[in-house]
Design a protein around this motif. Structure first.
Motif, PDB file in Angstrom:
ATOM      1  N   MET A  28       0.860  -1.186   0.000  1.00  3.79           N
ATOM      2  CA  MET A  28       0.000   0.000   0.000  1.00  3.79           C
ATOM      3  C   MET A  28       0.898   1.240   0.000  1.00  3.79           C
ATOM      4  N   SER A  29       0.806   2.075  -1.012  1.00  7.15           N
ATOM      5  CA  SER A  29       1.707   3.208  -1.077  1.00  7.15           C
ATOM      6  C   SER A  29       1.276   4.301  -0.086  1.00  7.15           C
ATOM      7  N   GLU A  30      -0.033   4.605  -0.054  1.00  6.70           N
ATOM      8  CA  GLU A  30      -0.553   5.596   0.878  1.00  6.70           C
ATOM      9  C   GLU A  30      -1.100   4.854   2.089  1.00  6.70           C
ATOM     10  N   PHE A  31      -0.307   4.777   3.134  1.00  5.61           N
ATOM     11  CA  PHE A  31      -0.753   4.021   4.305  1.00  5.61           C
ATOM     12  C   PHE A  31      -1.447   4.999   5.241  1.00  5.61           C
ATOM     13  N   PRO A  32      -2.774   4.837   5.463  1.00  2.20           N
ATOM     14  CA  PRO A  32      -3.504   5.830   6.266  1.00  2.20           C
ATOM     15  C   PRO A  32      -2.933   5.972   7.676  1.00  2.20           C
ATOM     16  N   ASP A  33      -3.065   7.190   8.218  1.00  2.00           N
ATOM     17  CA  ASP A  33      -2.528   7.486   9.553  1.00  2.00           C
ATOM     18  C   ASP A  33      -3.071   6.542  10.620  1.00  2.00           C
ATOM     19  N   ARG A  34      -4.347   6.238  10.533  1.00  2.00           N
ATOM     20  CA  ARG A  34      -4.938   5.385  11.571  1.00  2.00           C
ATOM     21  C   ARG A  34      -4.312   3.993  11.554  1.00  2.00           C
ATOM     22  N   LEU A  35      -4.029   3.485  10.359  1.00  2.00           N
ATOM     23  CA  LEU A  35      -3.404   2.156  10.251  1.00  2.00           C
ATOM     24  C   LEU A  35      -1.941   2.224  10.691  1.00  2.00           C
ATOM     25  N   ARG A  36      -1.322   3.354  10.395  1.00  2.00           N
ATOM     26  CA  ARG A  36       0.057   3.551  10.859  1.00  2.00           C
ATOM     27  C   ARG A  36       0.080   3.517  12.398  1.00  2.00           C
ATOM     28  N   ARG A  37      -0.897   4.162  12.988  1.00  2.00           N
ATOM     29  CA  ARG A  37      -0.978   4.186  14.459  1.00  2.00           C
ATOM     30  C   ARG A  37      -1.253   2.782  15.002  1.00  2.00           C
ATOM     31  N   GLU A  38      -2.091   2.050  14.293  1.00  2.00           N
ATOM     32  CA  GLU A  38      -2.389   0.689  14.738  1.00  2.00           C
ATOM     33  C   GLU A  38      -1.123  -0.173  14.674  1.00  2.00           C
ATOM     34  N   ARG A  39      -0.317   0.075  13.648  1.00  2.00           N
ATOM     35  CA  ARG A  39       0.943  -0.674  13.524  1.00  2.00           C
ATOM     36  C   ARG A  39       1.884  -0.330  14.682  1.00  2.00           C
ATOM     37  N   VAL A  40       1.938   0.952  15.045  1.00  2.00           N
ATOM     38  CA  VAL A  40       2.784   1.349  16.186  1.00  2.00           C
ATOM     39  C   VAL A  40       2.269   0.679  17.466  1.00  2.00           C
ATOM     40  N   THR A  41       0.949   0.632  17.628  1.00  2.00           N
ATOM     41  CA  THR A  41       0.371   0.048  18.844  1.00  2.00           C
ATOM     42  C   THR A  41       0.721  -1.433  18.949  1.00  2.00           C
ATOM     43  N   ILE A  42       0.544  -2.161  17.871  1.00  2.00           N
ATOM     44  CA  ILE A  42       0.845  -3.602  17.942  1.00  2.00           C
ATOM     45  C   ILE A  42       2.354  -3.818  18.123  1.00  2.00           C
ATOM     46  N   ASP A  43       3.155  -2.959  17.498  1.00  2.00           N
ATOM     47  CA  ASP A  43       4.610  -3.079  17.702  1.00  2.00           C
ATOM     48  C   ASP A  43       4.965  -2.902  19.185  1.00  2.00           C
ATOM     49  N   GLN A  44       4.344  -1.911  19.815  1.00  2.00           N
ATOM     50  CA  GLN A  44       4.616  -1.661  21.238  1.00  2.00           C
ATOM     51  C   GLN A  44       4.170  -2.849  22.085  1.00  2.00           C
ATOM     52  N   MET A  45       3.043  -3.434  21.722  1.00  2.00           N
ATOM     53  CA  MET A  45       2.531  -4.563  22.500  1.00  2.00           C
ATOM     54  C   MET A  45       3.443  -5.780  22.352  1.00  2.00           C
ATOM     55  N   ILE A  46       3.888  -6.044  21.142  1.00  2.00           N
ATOM     56  CA  ILE A  46       4.781  -7.194  20.927  1.00  2.00           C
ATOM     57  C   ILE A  46       6.110  -6.947  21.645  1.00  2.00           C
ATOM     58  N   ALA A  47       6.602  -5.702  21.588  1.00  2.00           N
ATOM     59  CA  ALA A  47       7.883  -5.394  22.239  1.00  2.00           C
ATOM     60  C   ALA A  47       7.778  -5.595  23.753  1.00  2.00           C
ATOM     61  N   LEU A  48       6.682  -5.106  24.328  1.00  2.00           N
ATOM     62  CA  LEU A  48       6.471  -5.245  25.777  1.00  2.00           C
ATOM     63  C   LEU A  48       6.392  -6.738  26.150  1.00  2.00           C
ATOM     64  N   TYR A  49       5.612  -7.458  25.382  1.00  2.00           N
ATOM     65  CA  TYR A  49       5.428  -8.895  25.652  1.00  2.00           C
ATOM     66  C   TYR A  49       6.760  -9.641  25.542  1.00  2.00           C
ATOM     67  N   CYS A  50       7.499  -9.366  24.493  1.00  2.00           N
ATOM     68  CA  CYS A  50       8.759 -10.079  24.258  1.00  2.00           C
ATOM     69  C   CYS A  50       9.779  -9.748  25.352  1.00  2.00           C
ATOM     70  N   ARG A  51       9.837  -8.485  25.692  1.00  2.00           N
ATOM     71  CA  ARG A  51      10.796  -8.067  26.720  1.00  2.00           C
ATOM     72  C   ARG A  51      10.504  -8.786  28.042  1.00  2.00           C
ATOM     73  N   GLU A  52       9.227  -8.886  28.408  1.00  2.00           N
ATOM     74  CA  GLU A  52       8.884  -9.416  29.727  1.00  2.00           C
ATOM     75  C   GLU A  52       8.622 -10.921  29.746  1.00  2.00           C
ATOM     76  N   GLN A  53       8.226 -11.472  28.624  1.00  2.00           N
ATOM     77  CA  GLN A  53       7.899 -12.899  28.609  1.00  2.00           C
ATOM     78  C   GLN A  53       8.999 -13.749  27.977  1.00  2.00           C
ATOM     79  N   HIS A  54       9.793 -13.149  27.111  1.00  2.00           N
ATOM     80  CA  HIS A  54      10.871 -13.901  26.456  1.00  2.00           C
ATOM     81  C   HIS A  54      12.239 -13.396  26.890  1.00  2.00           C
ATOM     82  N   ALA A  55      12.242 -12.551  27.915  1.00  2.00           N
ATOM     83  CA  ALA A  55      13.499 -12.014  28.445  1.00  2.00           C
ATOM     84  C   ALA A  55      14.385 -11.480  27.334  1.00  2.00           C
ATOM     85  N   SER A  56      13.806 -10.670  26.490  1.00  2.00           N
ATOM     86  CA  SER A  56      14.524 -10.151  25.329  1.00  2.00           C
ATOM     87  C   SER A  56      14.735  -8.640  25.502  1.00  2.00           C
ATOM     88  N   PRO A  57      15.852  -8.231  26.142  1.00  2.07           N
ATOM     89  CA  PRO A  57      16.028  -6.819  26.481  1.00  2.07           C
ATOM     90  C   PRO A  57      16.311  -5.928  25.273  1.00  2.07           C
TER      91      PRO A  57
END
Ligand code: SF4
Ligand SMILES: [Zn+2]
Length: 118
Positions: free
Chosen positions: A1-30
């Motif tokens: 998708m060349s024009e990625f809407p802002d809302r979807l961009r924000r959703e991507r940031v949100t899921i990235d933050q959630m995966i990062a938090l989960y990985c850091r705390e559940q997979h001991a991945s600092p």
């Protein structure tokens, strides 16, 4: 998708933050994500970019299509279950906006996602 809407961009940031938090705390991945979580992150980005609803995308939890493969769906649900409640404290603005997005109903679709799209 060349024009990625802002809302979807924000959703991507949100899921990235959630995966990062989960990985850091559940997979001991600092520093960065473990290989499993890298795969999950890439998969979520791909789903987001190919979402049949485009800019009108509902949250995946409200979606009548559920385009995720069963194994990835199980993983992302585990991440959400763990990271969801913790996100409100660490990323309140993103979380509140995501909760508001969750109130959007899924738009009507003309065509459903094909299994090979997964
Ligand atoms: S589950 Fe639904 S809303 Fe989420 S990416 Fe797939 S089609 Fe789009
Ligand atoms: Zn991980």
């Amino acid at each position: 998708m060349s024009e990625f809407p802002d809302r979807l961009r924000r959703e991507r940031v949100t899921i990235d933050q959630m995966i990062a938090l989960y990985c850091r705390e559940q997979h001991a991945s600092p520093d960065g994500l473990c290989p499993d979580c890298v795969s999950l992150q890439e998969y979520t980005h791909q789903r987001l970019e190919k979402c049949v609803f485009g800019a009108e995308k509902p949250t995946c939890a409200n979606c009548p299509v559920h385009c995720y493969r069963a194994d990835m769906r199980a993983k992302v649900r585990e991440v959400m279950r763990y990271a969801g409640p913790r996100m409100l404290l660490r990323h309140p603005v993103l979380t509140v906006r995501h909760l508001l997005d969750g109130r959007r109903a899924a738009p009507k679709l003309i065509r459903r996602a094909k299994p090979q799209d997964r």
